[in-house]
Design a protein around this motif. Structure first.
Motif, mmCIF file in Angstrom:
data_model
loop_
_atom_site.group_PDB
_atom_site.id
_atom_site.type_symbol
_atom_site.label_atom_id
_atom_site.label_comp_id
_atom_site.label_asym_id
_atom_site.label_seq_id
_atom_site.Cartn_x
_atom_site.Cartn_y
_atom_site.Cartn_z
ATOM 1 N N VAL A 1 3.886 0.941 9.259
ATOM 2 C CA VAL A 1 4.378 1.702 8.183
ATOM 3 C C VAL A 1 3.171 1.873 7.266
ATOM 4 C CG1 VAL A 1 5.870 2.127 6.118
ATOM 5 C CG2 VAL A 1 6.692 1.384 8.318
ATOM 6 N N ALA A 2 2.538 0.767 6.960
ATOM 7 C CA ALA A 2 1.182 0.919 5.846
ATOM 8 C C ALA A 2 0.149 1.373 6.549
ATOM 9 C CB ALA A 2 0.971 -0.752 5.548
ATOM 10 N N ARG A 3 -0.054 1.330 7.930
ATOM 11 C CA ARG A 3 -1.154 1.939 8.610
ATOM 12 C C ARG A 3 -1.021 3.562 8.431
ATOM 13 N NH1 ARG A 3 -1.436 -2.341 13.163
ATOM 14 N NH2 ARG A 3 -3.155 -3.619 12.477
ATOM 15 N N TYR A 4 0.414 3.904 8.656
ATOM 16 C CA TYR A 4 0.490 5.296 8.724
ATOM 17 C C TYR A 4 0.479 6.128 7.364
ATOM 18 C CZ TYR A 4 2.986 9.657 9.589
ATOM 19 O OH TYR A 4 3.435 11.166 9.293
ATOM 20 N N VAL A 5 0.858 5.441 6.334
ATOM 21 C CA VAL A 5 0.856 5.987 4.937
ATOM 22 C C VAL A 5 -0.402 5.911 4.241
ATOM 23 C CG1 VAL A 5 3.406 5.706 4.581
ATOM 24 C CG2 VAL A 5 1.779 3.859 3.867
ATOM 25 N N THR A 6 -1.259 4.992 5.032
ATOM 26 C CA THR A 6 -2.670 4.943 4.171
ATOM 27 C C THR A 6 -3.797 5.166 4.942
ATOM 28 O OG1 THR A 6 -2.695 2.438 5.068
ATOM 29 C CG2 THR A 6 -1.765 2.769 2.807
ATOM 30 N N GLY A 7 -3.728 5.499 6.321
ATOM 31 C CA GLY A 7 -4.405 5.764 7.091
ATOM 32 C C GLY A 7 -5.139 4.710 7.691
ATOM 33 N N GLY A 8 -4.753 3.700 7.558
ATOM 34 C CA GLY A 8 -5.258 2.363 8.116
ATOM 35 C C GLY A 8 -6.491 1.824 7.416
ATOM 36 N N ALA A 9 -6.832 2.577 6.343
ATOM 37 C CA ALA A 9 -8.250 1.849 5.503
ATOM 38 C C ALA A 9 -7.411 0.390 4.879
ATOM 39 C CB ALA A 9 -8.407 2.802 4.395
ATOM 40 N N VAL A 10 -8.217 -0.578 5.300
ATOM 41 C CA VAL A 10 -7.884 -1.908 4.686
ATOM 42 C C VAL A 10 -7.633 -1.945 3.045
ATOM 43 C CG1 VAL A 10 -8.650 -4.316 4.627
ATOM 44 C CG2 VAL A 10 -9.074 -2.889 6.439
ATOM 45 N N GLU A 11 -8.563 -1.460 2.359
ATOM 46 C CA GLU A 11 -8.181 -1.512 1.056
ATOM 47 C C GLU A 11 -6.999 -0.815 0.683
ATOM 48 O OE1 GLU A 11 -10.825 -0.095 -3.141
ATOM 49 O OE2 GLU A 11 -11.810 -0.199 -1.321
ATOM 50 N N ALA A 12 -6.957 0.232 1.328
ATOM 51 C CA ALA A 12 -5.667 0.992 1.104
ATOM 52 C C ALA A 12 -4.373 0.428 1.253
ATOM 53 C CB ALA A 12 -5.602 2.392 1.403
ATOM 54 N N MET A 13 -4.364 -0.340 2.378
ATOM 55 C CA MET A 13 -3.227 -1.139 2.986
ATOM 56 C C MET A 13 -2.958 -2.309 2.043
ATOM 57 S SD MET A 13 -3.899 -1.076 7.022
ATOM 58 C CE MET A 13 -2.627 -2.300 7.245
ATOM 59 N N GLY A 14 -4.082 -2.887 1.480
ATOM 60 C CA GLY A 14 -3.892 -4.068 0.524
ATOM 61 C C GLY A 14 -3.326 -3.613 -0.671
ATOM 62 N N ASP A 15 -3.609 -2.339 -1.357
ATOM 63 C CA ASP A 15 -3.103 -1.952 -2.370
ATOM 64 C C ASP A 15 -1.598 -1.691 -2.226
ATOM 65 O OD1 ASP A 15 -5.430 -1.902 -3.639
ATOM 66 O OD2 ASP A 15 -5.735 0.384 -3.267
ATOM 67 N N TRP A 16 -1.170 -0.951 -0.965
ATOM 68 C CA TRP A 16 0.240 -0.648 -0.660
ATOM 69 C C TRP A 16 1.155 -1.995 -0.643
ATOM 70 C CZ3 TRP A 16 3.191 3.643 0.550
ATOM 71 C CH2 TRP A 16 4.473 3.482 1.208
ATOM 72 N N MET A 17 0.447 -3.131 0.141
ATOM 73 C CA MET A 17 1.150 -4.402 0.167
ATOM 74 C C MET A 17 1.336 -4.798 -1.357
ATOM 75 S SD MET A 17 1.725 -4.759 3.189
ATOM 76 C CE MET A 17 1.170 -4.630 4.886
ATOM 77 N N ARG A 18 0.287 -4.756 -2.156
ATOM 78 C CA ARG A 18 0.442 -5.322 -3.388
ATOM 79 C C ARG A 18 1.228 -4.588 -4.433
ATOM 80 N NH1 ARG A 18 -4.645 -6.883 -1.636
ATOM 81 N NH2 ARG A 18 -5.546 -4.889 -2.472
ATOM 82 N N ARG A 19 1.403 -3.291 -4.060
ATOM 83 C CA ARG A 19 2.428 -2.568 -4.672
ATOM 84 C C ARG A 19 4.015 -2.998 -4.456
ATOM 85 N NH1 ARG A 19 3.112 2.215 -7.506
ATOM 86 N NH2 ARG A 19 5.148 3.517 -7.134
ATOM 87 N N PHE A 20 4.441 -2.995 -3.406
ATOM 88 C CA PHE A 20 5.806 -3.177 -2.682
ATOM 89 C C PHE A 20 6.272 -4.746 -2.534
ATOM 90 C CE2 PHE A 20 4.725 1.261 -1.696
ATOM 91 C CZ PHE A 20 5.797 1.705 -2.180
ATOM 92 N N ILE A 21 5.292 -5.601 -2.177
ATOM 93 C CA ILE A 21 5.891 -6.775 -1.861
ATOM 94 C C ILE A 21 6.083 -7.521 -3.395
ATOM 95 C CG2 ILE A 21 5.188 -9.300 -1.288
ATOM 96 C CD1 ILE A 21 3.338 -8.082 1.017
ATOM 97 N N PRO A 22 5.311 -7.459 -4.458
ATOM 98 C CA PRO A 22 5.805 -8.282 -5.477
ATOM 99 C C PRO A 22 6.994 -7.502 -6.052
ATOM 100 C CG PRO A 22 3.502 -7.426 -5.641
ATOM 101 C CD PRO A 22 3.987 -6.917 -4.434
#
Length: 211
Positions: free
Chosen positions: A114-135
């Motif tokens: 899911v994270a790869r799809y919505v962010t295009g797979g960029a590591v920095e963008a994936m990290g931002d996604w995780m740090r938005r939703f996990i907390p």
């Protein structure tokens, strides 16, 4: 007696849950890796076992079981040693709700596909996604665990279904550099679990190699 076989990937949160449960139950098993990075999960061999193209699949009792929470429930229902859910209905519902909040709410949104799809797979963008939703998810789980908690774990003085879900989720959170300071109850329980061999032996560092 037939071998117990776990089709596994070392960093899969779902497979990690089942490894913990097997260890807590004292069930010896043989792990067969399915390399998610190489796409082996969508190959014909894995699809024959698991039509969703996922891990884990557990072969036990001449059955082929999928989906981590139902697998863990099956183990608990067929092997009563070290129960993973409480006997009392209200406590059992509470533990199952906490497990579901992690496995069915946090995990799907933060699944790598899911994270790869919505962010295009960029590591920095994936990290931002995780740090938005996990907390957001962990904040809710922190409150759920604090309410009506007894003992040093989620319920009582022994780990169970909820810890099988919590510990992998916190591992994933640390991997993505999520600040866990706001969740003292979850960190306390995680610390208790880290002292137990069942959790240590299931840890990704114990079963895999760094990618």
């Amino acid at each position: 007696m037939d071998d117990v076989i776990l089709y596994d990937y070392w960093r899969s949160s779902a497979a990690y849950r089942v490894r913990i449960a097997l260890n807590l139950k004292g069930i010896a098993y043989r792990a067969v890796p399915v390399d998610l990075l190489k796409g082996e999960q969508t190959g014909p061999a894995n699809l024959a076992r698991n039509p969703q193209g996922l891990v884990p699949t557990l072969e036990i009792d001449r059955l082929s079981l999928t989906q981590s929470l139902p697998i863990i429930e099956y183990l608990d229902e067929t092997r009563p040693e070290h129960p993973l859910v409480p006997a009392e209905p209200r406590a059992r519902q509470r533990v199952r709700a906490i497990a579901a909040a992690i496995a069915m709410e946090i995990h799907p949104v933060c699944n790598l596909s899911v994270a790869r799809y919505v962010t295009g797979g960029a590591v920095e963008a994936m990290g931002d996604w995780m740090r938005r939703f996990i907390p957001k998810g962990l904040a809710a789980v922190e409150e759920m665990v604090k309410k009506d908690r007894t003992g040093g774990f989620v319920h009582g003085d022994a780990p169970g279904l909820a810890e099988c879900c919590l510990v992998p989720q916190l591992y994933n959170a640390r991997r993505w550099k999520v600040d866990l300071t706001p969740y003292p109850t979850l960190r306390e329980i995680d610390g208790h679990c880290a002292l137990l061999n069942a959790f240590e032996a299931a840890h990704p560092d114990a079963v895999g190699v760094a990618a």
